[in-house]
Scaffold this motif. Structure first.
Motif, mmCIF file in Angstrom:
data_model
loop_
_atom_site.group_PDB
_atom_site.id
_atom_site.type_symbol
_atom_site.label_atom_id
_atom_site.label_comp_id
_atom_site.label_asym_id
_atom_site.label_seq_id
_atom_site.Cartn_x
_atom_site.Cartn_y
_atom_site.Cartn_z
ATOM 1 N N ALA A 133 -15.448 -27.263 12.243
ATOM 2 C CA ALA A 133 -16.565 -26.676 12.991
ATOM 3 C C ALA A 133 -16.089 -25.873 14.194
ATOM 4 O O ALA A 133 -15.171 -26.283 14.922
ATOM 5 C CB ALA A 133 -17.516 -27.766 13.462
ATOM 6 N N VAL A 134 -16.745 -24.745 14.414
ATOM 7 C CA VAL A 134 -16.686 -24.087 15.708
ATOM 8 C C VAL A 134 -17.765 -24.718 16.581
ATOM 9 O O VAL A 134 -18.677 -25.390 16.087
ATOM 10 C CB VAL A 134 -16.908 -22.566 15.594
ATOM 11 C CG1 VAL A 134 -15.815 -21.924 14.739
ATOM 12 C CG2 VAL A 134 -18.287 -22.248 15.030
ATOM 13 N N ALA A 135 -17.655 -24.534 17.884
ATOM 14 C CA ALA A 135 -18.630 -25.097 18.809
ATOM 15 C C ALA A 135 -19.157 -24.006 19.727
ATOM 16 O O ALA A 135 -18.481 -22.995 19.973
ATOM 17 C CB ALA A 135 -18.016 -26.228 19.621
ATOM 18 N N GLU A 163 -13.042 -33.149 27.981
ATOM 19 C CA GLU A 163 -12.367 -33.438 26.711
ATOM 20 C C GLU A 163 -12.960 -32.598 25.581
ATOM 21 O O GLU A 163 -12.238 -32.149 24.677
ATOM 22 C CB GLU A 163 -12.479 -34.927 26.399
ATOM 23 C CG GLU A 163 -11.658 -35.393 25.209
ATOM 24 C CD GLU A 163 -10.162 -35.462 25.484
ATOM 25 O OE1 GLU A 163 -9.452 -36.076 24.681
ATOM 26 O OE2 GLU A 163 -9.697 -34.902 26.508
ATOM 27 N N THR A 164 -14.252 -32.354 25.619
ATOM 28 C CA THR A 164 -14.875 -31.475 24.622
ATOM 29 C C THR A 164 -14.304 -30.073 24.721
ATOM 30 O O THR A 164 -13.951 -29.446 23.705
ATOM 31 C CB THR A 164 -16.400 -31.441 24.825
ATOM 32 O OG1 THR A 164 -16.920 -32.767 24.669
ATOM 33 C CG2 THR A 164 -17.059 -30.516 23.822
ATOM 34 N N ILE A 165 -14.197 -29.572 25.932
ATOM 35 C CA ILE A 165 -13.631 -28.233 26.137
ATOM 36 C C ILE A 165 -12.182 -28.190 25.670
ATOM 37 O O ILE A 165 -11.754 -27.237 24.997
ATOM 38 C CB ILE A 165 -13.753 -27.851 27.621
ATOM 39 C CG1 ILE A 165 -15.225 -27.684 28.010
ATOM 40 C CG2 ILE A 165 -12.973 -26.572 27.919
ATOM 41 C CD1 ILE A 165 -15.470 -27.563 29.504
ATOM 42 N N GLY A 169 -11.008 -26.247 22.215
ATOM 43 C CA GLY A 169 -10.120 -25.144 22.562
ATOM 44 C C GLY A 169 -10.714 -23.783 22.227
ATOM 45 O O GLY A 169 -11.842 -23.460 22.614
ATOM 46 N N LYS A 170 -9.970 -22.985 21.485
ATOM 47 C CA LYS A 170 -10.426 -21.638 21.136
ATOM 48 C C LYS A 170 -11.598 -21.653 20.157
ATOM 49 O O LYS A 170 -12.226 -20.609 19.943
ATOM 50 C CB LYS A 170 -9.266 -20.838 20.548
ATOM 51 C CG LYS A 170 -8.161 -20.541 21.559
ATOM 52 C CD LYS A 170 -7.041 -19.727 20.943
ATOM 53 C CE LYS A 170 -5.964 -19.421 21.974
ATOM 54 N NZ LYS A 170 -4.829 -18.631 21.388
ATOM 55 N N ARG A 171 -11.879 -22.804 19.569
ATOM 56 C CA ARG A 171 -13.037 -22.895 18.668
ATOM 57 C C ARG A 171 -14.338 -23.145 19.432
ATOM 58 O O ARG A 171 -15.400 -23.264 18.825
ATOM 59 C CB ARG A 171 -12.810 -24.007 17.639
ATOM 60 C CG ARG A 171 -11.692 -23.698 16.664
ATOM 61 C CD ARG A 171 -11.623 -24.717 15.531
ATOM 62 N NE ARG A 171 -11.272 -26.039 16.016
ATOM 63 C CZ ARG A 171 -12.007 -27.127 15.826
ATOM 64 N NH1 ARG A 171 -13.161 -27.044 15.181
ATOM 65 N NH2 ARG A 171 -11.620 -28.303 16.286
ATOM 66 N N LEU A 172 -14.265 -23.250 20.772
ATOM 67 C CA LEU A 172 -15.450 -23.418 21.604
ATOM 68 C C LEU A 172 -15.836 -22.057 22.173
ATOM 69 O O LEU A 172 -15.120 -21.485 22.997
ATOM 70 C CB LEU A 172 -15.179 -24.413 22.728
ATOM 71 C CG LEU A 172 -16.334 -24.724 23.683
ATOM 72 C CD1 LEU A 172 -17.599 -25.102 22.945
ATOM 73 C CD2 LEU A 172 -15.932 -25.820 24.659
ATOM 74 N N ARG A 173 -16.959 -21.558 21.723
ATOM 75 C CA ARG A 173 -17.368 -20.189 22.038
ATOM 76 C C ARG A 173 -18.497 -20.180 23.058
ATOM 77 O O ARG A 173 -19.542 -20.801 22.838
ATOM 78 C CB ARG A 173 -17.817 -19.478 20.749
ATOM 79 C CG ARG A 173 -16.712 -19.436 19.704
ATOM 80 C CD ARG A 173 -17.197 -18.860 18.396
ATOM 81 N NE ARG A 173 -16.134 -18.882 17.391
ATOM 82 C CZ ARG A 173 -16.294 -18.490 16.129
ATOM 83 N NH1 ARG A 173 -17.492 -18.061 15.722
ATOM 84 N NH2 ARG A 173 -15.273 -18.540 15.284
#
Length: 282
Positions: A133-135, A163-165, A169-173
């Motif tokens: 998943a992306v976030a 921790e979520t961030i 990582g780069k999958r958090l948009r």
């Protein structure tokens, strides 16, 4: 627990991460306090009860780009509210299995905000629980939790937010309000509870659902829209957002998904003078 329904062509399900019942229901006076603008005598007169039912209702939606979930609950092995809470929450993955979903199916995680009861379910084990998943989270939310956080009510949430961030990582948009994140999934301004707190609008073939996150915790905040909580970092802004969301919901006859109301948290809002009333649909 899970509850399946549809919004137009979007197949949806509410999956519960847990819902503490008696004798573990939280006290109303913990949510509505003199410091948040609700004197004790006003609360007693308005409520007629001592507790509220606090659900953790995670919303799944199957989009043309894959399955998404809006918010992810507290996750397993959570002791932050006391030892009694551990067996009562962290039920998301069991509910997903019952509903026929798997962790690897998930294409996207959409966070209304990064408080631990909305984000920890995605990272509680020390790894991203949904590996494909992306976030998505609002840009102001990411900036706030990545910087110095001084507000006392925010302290319990720092670890899970950061921790979520880190884990996504780069999958958090980052997103801005008014953005279409996925087909039929658009963000709506609802800041105040946190700097980037967002509502999420689902729309398909004329059907609409507005996921309101922590815009309200209890129907008392519909009959008393100016009541804030200790967790609203900007109380005046949270009140403004709540009124705007409730006015839109009532005027446009929107189906509402309320994260913390009793499972499944689905209902509609009607105007009642200068206030509003909640009508659960199931």
């Amino acid at each position: 627990m899970f509850y399946q329904f549809s919004v137009g062509q979007l197949e949806c399900a509410v999956v519960s991460d847990g819902q503490p019942g008696p004798p573990f229901e939280p006290a109303l006076h913990d949510y509505f306090t003199p410091d948040s603008g609700v004197p004790d005598d006003v609360l007693r007169a308005a409520a007629g009860r001592l507790t509220l039912t606090c659900g953790y209702n995670c919303l799944f939606v199957r989009t043309p780009d894959g399955m998404a979930v809006v918010d992810t609950g507290l996750g397993a092995s959570f002791l932050g509210y006391g030892e009694y809470i551990e067996p009562l929450v962290g039920q998301l993955e069991a509910g997903m299995k019952s509903a026929g979903f798997s962790r690897s199916d998930l294409a996207a995680v959409v966070f209304t905000h990064l408080h631990q009861d909305h984000s920890r379910g995605a990272i509680w084990s020390g790894e991203a629980r949904f590996p494909a998943a992306v976030a998505f989270a609002h840009a102001s939310e990411l900036a706030f939790w990545s910087g110095p956080v001084d507000a006392p009510s925010a302290q319990p949430h720092i670890e899970a937010a950061r921790e979520t961030i880190r884990l996504f990582g780069k999958r958090l948009r980052p997103f801005e309000h008014g953005a279409e994140l996925l087909p039929g999934v658009t963000t709506v301004a609802a800041a105040g509870h946190t700097p980037g707190h967002s509502a999420i609008l689902l729309e398909s073939r004329g059907d609409r659902l507005l996921c309101v996150g922590d815009t309200f915790y209890d129907p008392l905040q519909l009959t008393n829209p100016d009541w804030a909580t200790p967790w609203d970092l900007d109380q005046p802004a949270s009140i403004t957002s709540r009124r705007a969301i409730l006015e839109r919901a009532a005027d446009e006859h929107l189906l509402i998904h309320a994260y913390h109301l009793p499972f499944p948290g689905l209902g509609r809002v009607e105007r009642s003078g200068a206030a509003f009333t909640w009508h659960p649909v199931c």
